[in-house]
Design an enzyme around this catalytic site. Sequence first.
Site, PDB file in Angstrom:
ATOM      1  N   LYS A  79      65.729  39.976  88.347  1.00  0.00           N
ATOM      2  CA  LYS A  79      64.953  39.509  89.666  1.00  0.00           C
ATOM      3  C   LYS A  79      63.477  40.064  89.179  1.00  0.00           C
ATOM      4  O   LYS A  79      62.466  39.481  89.469  1.00  0.00           O
ATOM      5  CB  LYS A  79      65.506  40.292  90.799  1.00  0.00           C
ATOM      6  CG  LYS A  79      66.578  39.527  91.202  1.00  0.00           C
ATOM      7  CD  LYS A  79      67.435  40.226  92.374  1.00  0.00           C
ATOM      8  CE  LYS A  79      68.526  39.769  92.770  1.00  0.00           C
ATOM      9  NZ  LYS A  79      69.422  40.464  93.718  1.00  0.00           N
ATOM     10  N   GLN A 136      69.688  45.982  96.845  1.00  0.00           N
ATOM     11  CA  GLN A 136      70.776  45.266  96.041  1.00  0.00           C
ATOM     12  C   GLN A 136      72.184  45.788  96.458  1.00  0.00           C
ATOM     13  O   GLN A 136      72.655  46.903  96.545  1.00  0.00           O
ATOM     14  CB  GLN A 136      70.675  45.553  94.325  1.00  0.00           C
ATOM     15  CG  GLN A 136      71.597  44.970  93.578  1.00  0.00           C
ATOM     16  CD  GLN A 136      71.474  43.449  93.562  1.00  0.00           C
ATOM     17  OE1 GLN A 136      70.315  43.133  93.911  1.00  0.00           O
ATOM     18  NE2 GLN A 136      72.428  42.632  93.037  1.00  0.00           N
ATOM     19  N   ASP A 142      66.018  39.253 102.048  1.00  0.00           N
ATOM     20  CA  ASP A 142      67.394  38.650 101.870  1.00  0.00           C
ATOM     21  C   ASP A 142      67.801  37.958 103.189  1.00  0.00           C
ATOM     22  O   ASP A 142      68.738  37.244 103.217  1.00  0.00           O
ATOM     23  CB  ASP A 142      68.518  39.659 101.708  1.00  0.00           C
ATOM     24  CG  ASP A 142      68.850  39.971 100.284  1.00  0.00           C
ATOM     25  OD1 ASP A 142      68.910  39.023  99.537  1.00  0.00           O
ATOM     26  OD2 ASP A 142      68.970  41.010  99.681  1.00  0.00           O
TER      27      ASP A 142
HETATM   28  N1  GUN Z   1      74.368  41.330  95.372  1.00  0.00           N
HETATM   29  C1  GUN Z   1      74.879  40.221  95.013  1.00  0.00           C
HETATM   30  N2  GUN Z   1      73.961  39.073  95.397  1.00  0.00           N
HETATM   31  C2  GUN Z   1      72.912  39.720  96.287  1.00  0.00           C
HETATM   32  C3  GUN Z   1      71.878  38.874  96.871  1.00  0.00           C
HETATM   33  O1  GUN Z   1      71.490  37.713  97.111  1.00  0.00           O
HETATM   34  N3  GUN Z   1      71.277  39.930  97.540  1.00  0.00           N
HETATM   35  C4  GUN Z   1      71.353  41.396  97.493  1.00  0.00           C
HETATM   36  N4  GUN Z   1      70.692  42.298  97.919  1.00  0.00           N
HETATM   37  N5  GUN Z   1      72.198  41.910  96.874  1.00  0.00           N
HETATM   38  C5  GUN Z   1      73.322  41.186  96.089  1.00  0.00           C
END
Ligand code: GUN
Length: 276
Positions: A49, A93, A116
Amino acid sequence: MAIILDGKKLRDKILVQLKSKLDSLDKKPTLAVILANDDPASLIYVNNKKKTAEKIGINSSVYTYPKNVDEKTLINKIRELNNDKNITAILVQLPLPEHIDKQKIINTIAPKKDVDGLCDYNFGKLFAGEKPYVYPCTPKGVLLLLDEYNIELEGKHAVVVGRSNLVGKPLAQMLLNRNATVTICHSKTKNLPDITKTADVLVSAVGENIIEEKMLKPNCVVVDVGIFKDNEGKLHGDVDFENVSKIASYISPVPGGVGPMTIASLMLNTVELSAD
Ligand code: GUN
């Protein structure tokens, strides 16, 4: 043979568009990522990311904590980031360690920095059929991918396998908002194949190898959100790609399908939040 829903290709197209938009901005968005687990996969996702963000002109900072971190430490950090004018987007995360109240942490994020779209405000807006600040990244990526291939959703039976807050629930609602007839299946669903066989669009987000050719109707559209490693370290999705691709009209591969789209959506969301 099914047409491949190519998430890498669409991600690259989105990133090129975003980069040119970001090049014209005086003030770049800044994405703050909180990582509080020792899971090597999470670290890879977070690095990915960060790398993608920086490649297109989004600033990013990662705050890493050991898995025995206490709730208060995370809450204080998020409050500090909420109040920091330079930070335009915050991502925690997942998963978080067991002793941490996940929703409490997510709800500490200011809704307009919740990249998110998972806090109660944004989730509530989504489920009320109103506009959240942003939509959750993976479901958004799934819809962008379906739209790219002009796959009609209105009036179609969309079956979502998996009911997580991250994928299954918001995706089902987003499909409903697009006038699909939606069924959500999960681990307690009886006679799963009877339901999946009636799907025009099947999305699986479970993390187990469960979707076989005999569970599907010919020409259905199959989107595989699952991703896991077998004992030999090889990556798999939920779907038996080799056999299902022989009968489906469209299918997303793993890797190279929904995964890249999640990242593209995160970048889109980061830019959207900075414009507010
Ligand atoms: N862990 C796995 N996929 C995601 C996601 O899309 N967002 C977040 N915050 N954690 C994740």
